[in-house]
Scaffold this motif. Structure first.
Motif, PDB file in Angstrom:
ATOM      1  N   VAL A  77      27.345 -17.447  29.953  1.00  0.00           N
ATOM      2  CA  VAL A  77      27.662 -17.770  31.342  1.00  0.00           C
ATOM      3  C   VAL A  77      28.010 -19.257  31.503  1.00  0.00           C
ATOM      4  O   VAL A  77      28.829 -19.629  32.324  1.00  0.00           O
ATOM      5  CB  VAL A  77      26.511 -17.339  32.283  1.00  0.00           C
ATOM      6  N   HIS A  78      27.394 -20.094  30.676  1.00  0.00           N
ATOM      7  CA  HIS A  78      27.685 -21.531  30.769  1.00  0.00           C
ATOM      8  C   HIS A  78      28.727 -21.987  29.757  1.00  0.00           C
ATOM      9  O   HIS A  78      29.009 -23.163  29.678  1.00  0.00           O
ATOM     10  CB  HIS A  78      26.396 -22.344  30.599  1.00  0.00           C
ATOM     11  N   ARG A  79      29.246 -21.060  28.970  1.00  0.00           N
ATOM     12  CA  ARG A  79      30.228 -21.401  27.943  1.00  0.00           C
ATOM     13  C   ARG A  79      29.698 -22.539  27.076  1.00  0.00           C
ATOM     14  O   ARG A  79      30.360 -23.567  26.876  1.00  0.00           O
ATOM     15  CB  ARG A  79      31.583 -21.795  28.575  1.00  0.00           C
ATOM     16  N   ALA A  80      28.478 -22.379  26.597  1.00  0.00           N
ATOM     17  CA  ALA A  80      27.831 -23.431  25.803  1.00  0.00           C
ATOM     18  C   ALA A  80      28.642 -23.719  24.547  1.00  0.00           C
ATOM     19  O   ALA A  80      29.220 -22.821  23.932  1.00  0.00           O
ATOM     20  CB  ALA A  80      26.419 -23.003  25.434  1.00  0.00           C
ATOM     21  N   THR A  81      28.664 -24.994  24.180  1.00  0.00           N
ATOM     22  CA  THR A  81      29.399 -25.395  22.978  1.00  0.00           C
ATOM     23  C   THR A  81      28.452 -25.740  21.826  1.00  0.00           C
ATOM     24  O   THR A  81      28.851 -25.711  20.682  1.00  0.00           O
ATOM     25  CB  THR A  81      30.285 -26.619  23.268  1.00  0.00           C
TER      26      THR A  81
ATOM     27  N   ALA B  17      25.249 -25.211  39.212  1.00  0.00           N
ATOM     28  CA  ALA B  17      25.585 -23.798  39.341  1.00  0.00           C
ATOM     29  C   ALA B  17      27.035 -23.710  39.801  1.00  0.00           C
ATOM     30  O   ALA B  17      27.525 -24.549  40.529  1.00  0.00           O
ATOM     31  CB  ALA B  17      24.657 -23.155  40.359  1.00  0.00           C
ATOM     32  N   GLY B  18      27.691 -22.678  39.380  1.00  0.00           N
ATOM     33  CA  GLY B  18      29.070 -22.497  39.820  1.00  0.00           C
ATOM     34  C   GLY B  18      30.042 -23.402  39.099  1.00  0.00           C
ATOM     35  O   GLY B  18      31.171 -23.568  39.505  1.00  0.00           O
ATOM     36  N   GLU B  19      29.585 -24.051  38.032  1.00  0.00           N
ATOM     37  CA  GLU B  19      30.507 -24.890  37.272  1.00  0.00           C
ATOM     38  C   GLU B  19      30.422 -24.498  35.813  1.00  0.00           C
ATOM     39  O   GLU B  19      29.852 -25.208  35.001  1.00  0.00           O
ATOM     40  CB  GLU B  19      30.126 -26.352  37.444  1.00  0.00           C
ATOM     41  N   PRO B  20      30.936 -23.333  35.509  1.00  0.00           N
ATOM     42  CA  PRO B  20      30.808 -22.848  34.140  1.00  0.00           C
ATOM     43  C   PRO B  20      31.360 -23.855  33.154  1.00  0.00           C
ATOM     44  O   PRO B  20      32.343 -24.524  33.405  1.00  0.00           O
ATOM     45  CB  PRO B  20      31.639 -21.566  34.132  1.00  0.00           C
ATOM     46  N   GLY B  21      30.658 -23.934  32.059  1.00  0.00           N
ATOM     47  CA  GLY B  21      30.984 -24.969  31.099  1.00  0.00           C
ATOM     48  C   GLY B  21      32.312 -24.777  30.410  1.00  0.00           C
ATOM     49  O   GLY B  21      32.766 -25.647  29.688  1.00  0.00           O
ATOM     50  N   GLY B  22      32.960 -23.630  30.599  1.00  0.00           N
ATOM     51  CA  GLY B  22      34.215 -23.432  29.899  1.00  0.00           C
ATOM     52  C   GLY B  22      35.280 -24.414  30.333  1.00  0.00           C
ATOM     53  O   GLY B  22      36.158 -24.767  29.575  1.00  0.00           O
ATOM     54  N   ALA B  23      35.179 -24.895  31.542  1.00  0.00           N
ATOM     55  CA  ALA B  23      36.228 -25.746  32.045  1.00  0.00           C
ATOM     56  C   ALA B  23      35.935 -27.186  31.708  1.00  0.00           C
ATOM     57  O   ALA B  23      35.527 -27.958  32.534  1.00  0.00           O
ATOM     58  CB  ALA B  23      36.349 -25.567  33.557  1.00  0.00           C
ATOM     59  N   ARG B  24      36.097 -27.537  30.486  1.00  0.00           N
ATOM     60  CA  ARG B  24      35.741 -28.895  30.097  1.00  0.00           C
ATOM     61  C   ARG B  24      36.946 -29.807  30.035  1.00  0.00           C
ATOM     62  O   ARG B  24      36.813 -31.000  30.032  1.00  0.00           O
ATOM     63  CB  ARG B  24      35.045 -28.912  28.723  1.00  0.00           C
ATOM     64  N   GLY B  25      38.115 -29.263  29.930  1.00  0.00           N
ATOM     65  CA  GLY B  25      39.287 -30.103  29.812  1.00  0.00           C
ATOM     66  C   GLY B  25      39.504 -30.836  31.119  1.00  0.00           C
ATOM     67  O   GLY B  25      39.232 -30.321  32.197  1.00  0.00           O
ATOM     68  N   CYS B  26      39.954 -32.066  31.070  1.00  0.00           N
ATOM     69  CA  CYS B  26      40.065 -32.863  32.272  1.00  0.00           C
ATOM     70  C   CYS B  26      41.486 -33.330  32.474  1.00  0.00           C
ATOM     71  O   CYS B  26      42.183 -33.654  31.533  1.00  0.00           O
ATOM     72  CB  CYS B  26      39.162 -34.088  32.192  1.00  0.00           C
TER      73      CYS B  26
END
Ligand SMILES: [Zn+2]
Length: 579
Positions: free
Chosen positions: A314-318, A3-12
């Protein structure tokens, strides 16, 4: 996912961000890092950080900064901005998203071999497993023969069904030395598995604990109202993780993905639902579940369609992972609600047949939503087999793990093996299982096999070549495998019914891609309608876990003795070919 880690932020990685910034800044300008660039300025606004340095605890776990697309960017995949966050493992080398996209995403054309992209991709799914696909088909079959001998020897010691079957047929299984000899063993039918699933469990107490311990039970359709269990030990679960990693590698699922599991929450655990997590674990991806499906039980945990749309946002699913018609329903609702599906890049569909036109319809919906990609992968598979993998859209289906399963195309009447390229019934033989073990199990589906290297990706091993036609008498309705005789048996016992007929059709005749619908047409006295509706609904749900729509009709509309010799109790008005 957390929770609190939306999937949109996938770039590292700060490294990737620095590269992007360096490319964007004006010639001769100082690097932002040396003059208090965006990271420092953002940190400086945080209360309690007067020196502008982020607190150590936040340094590696800062909330993701969601990037907004500039209007000019919309619709342009190559230029899209990738949301980035600081990576908790900065010492690891991570690929930039644009590198991953160009190297890994399977497109309609040829894709790069995994070993070729190792330079950039540190994804778990791309780690060493590809060696098997560099072997020749003869080398692979030699390995399969060795595994087959070991598997048959185990069955001869501890598989109740095959011990009995082979003894009755007078077969010395020790004489089966290779894949060519395997043709001498009789086929196993789905009906035999349904009749006595316990007899298909390997029972060898001398095996180590992890090969014996029951890890999970999946259910497939049964000969009665009760579905048939397929048993997986820890060994089998590991094997499925291994297979799933290959599937991810072949079909381009990666650790930066967020999978939205849209499969229904069913009365008995269904392979596609449970295995969605296994697939995510194997790829190192994140996963969330929408939990749709017909409500049952007292806990009220099922969620409506709107929630599936919400989860994807909400999770920015891919990756949307589900039954084709339900995935389409989610996409249509998202279009209606103007939901943000810009993170979605792929639909991975399985559970019911789909046509090229249907898959094109899914792509149309993805384009309408301005999704990040429009990939639609048809994941042919089953509870007994697991999934096959397409290396690109609309291509053949690779056997992802020739080490653990062997496929042949057979004549269902004689059991004779057909030549490569000939169409017949697909049969599977497990080469390395410890729970439910199947040898020459006739899947019921009609297809062909190719054993030449894949023209798209060059991988060796076998491929299933479509169109795949469901040849058995079982039908899929809303992703559930339904046994018509179990359903008709249950409905035949409802008191007061004059005539009845089950019709499987599309919800909307004008829309060939709409959801399946099961309609029970019933004729009875008007005063009994309410009671009979309730009974038919209860019995249908109990027998096949599908809630029907009920239509009241005249008895002669179903069966007119003056015109027909017998009533037609079950009608499937859909096309059932997978092409
Ligand atoms: Zn391929």
């Amino acid at each position: 996912m957390h929770a609190g880690e939306p999937g949109g932020a996938r770039g590292c990685g700060a490294r990737g961000r620095q590269r992007g910034q360096a490319a964007a800044r004006a010639p001769g300008a100082a690097h932002p890092r040396h003059r208090g660039g965006p990271v420092r300025r953002r940190a400086a606004r945080r209360p309690g950080q007067p020196d502008g340095r982020p607190a150590p605890a936040l340094r590696h776990h800062a909330r993701p900064v969601r990037a907004r697309r500039a209007p000019a960017d919309r619709g342009g995949h190559a230029q899209r901005r990738v949301p980035r966050r600081r990576c908790p493992a900065r010492r690891l080398r991570h690929p930039r998203r644009d590198q991953l996209d160009s190297e890994v995403v399977p497109a309609r054309g040829r894709v790069e071999r995994p070993r070729d992209r190792g330079k950039f991709c540190r994804s778990i799914s791309a780690l060493p497993q590809t060696v098997i696909f560099d072997l020749s088909i003869n080398q692979i079959e030699e390995l399969q023969s060795e595994r087959l001998r070991a598997m048959l020897a185990m069955c001869a010691r501890g598989h109740p069904f095959y011990r009995r079957r082979w003894s009755e047929a007078g077969i010395d299984v020790a004489s089966i030395r290779d894949l060519a000899d395997l043709e001498r063993l009789p086929l196993t039918t789905k009906q035999e598995l349904m009749a006595d699933p316990e007899a298909f469990r390997l029972r060898l107490p001398e095996l180590p604990l992890y090969e014996r311990a029951l890890w999970e039970v999946l259910y497939t359709t049964g000969s009665t109202a009760d579905p048939t269990p397929v048993y997986n030990t820890t060994h089998d679960y590991h094997a499925y993780l291994f297979q799933s990693r290959r599937v991810a590698e072949i079909s381009g699922i990666r650790e930066t993905d967020v999978i939205a599991n849209l499969f229904p929450l069913t009365q008995a655990p269904m392979g596609a639902f449970l295995r969605s997590t296994t697939n995510a674990y194997a790829a190192g991806a994140a996963i969330c579940a929408a939990l749709p499906g017909a409500a049952h039980g007292a806990f009220g945990v099922h969620r409506p369609l709107e929630y599936a749309v919400h989860m994807v946002q909400v999770h920015r699913a891919t990756v949307l992972w589900g039954v084709p018609s339900f995935v389409r329903r989610v996409l249509l609702r998202a279009i209606d609600e103007k939901a943000d599906f810009t993170s979605v890049r792929m639909c991975a569909i399985t559970g019911e047949a789909s046509t090229p036109a249907f898959r094109e319809e899914l792509r149309r919906c993805l384009r309408a939503l301005n999704a990040a990609g429009t990939g639609v992968f048809d994941r042919y598979g089953s509870t007994e087999l697991g999934a096959f993998a397409q290396c690109r859209e609309e291509s053949d289906w690779h056997n992802p793990a020739p080490e653990i399963q062997y496929h042949e195309i057979v004549d269902p009447q004689t059991g004779r093996r057909l030549r490569d390229g000939e169409r017949g019934m697909l049969a599977v033989t497990h080469l390395d299982r410890r729970g439910t073990v199947l040898v020459r199990f006739a899947m019921g589906d009609i297809a062909a096999i190719a054993r030449s290297p894949c023209p798209a990706c060059g991988r060796t091993g076998d491929r299933i070549v479509g169109p795949i036609v469901r040849g058995s008498d079982l039908v899929k309705v809303k992703g559930m495998l339904v046994n018509p005789s179990a359903l008709l048996g249950a409905l035949g016992g409802v008191q007061g019914v004059e005539e009845f007929q089950v019709v499987i059709r599309r919800e909307n005749d004008a829309d060939p891609y709409s959801m399946d619908e099961m309609v029970v047409r019933v004729a009875c006295a008007p005063g009994l309608r309410a009671v009979i509706e309730q009974q038919i609904t209860e019995k249908s749900v109990a027998a096949v876990q599908v809630r029907p729509r009920i239509e009241h009709v005249e008895a002669k509309e179903i069966y007119d003795p003056g015109r027909e010799t017998k009533a037609t109790r079950f009608v499937d008005r859909r096309s059932v070919t997978r092409t």
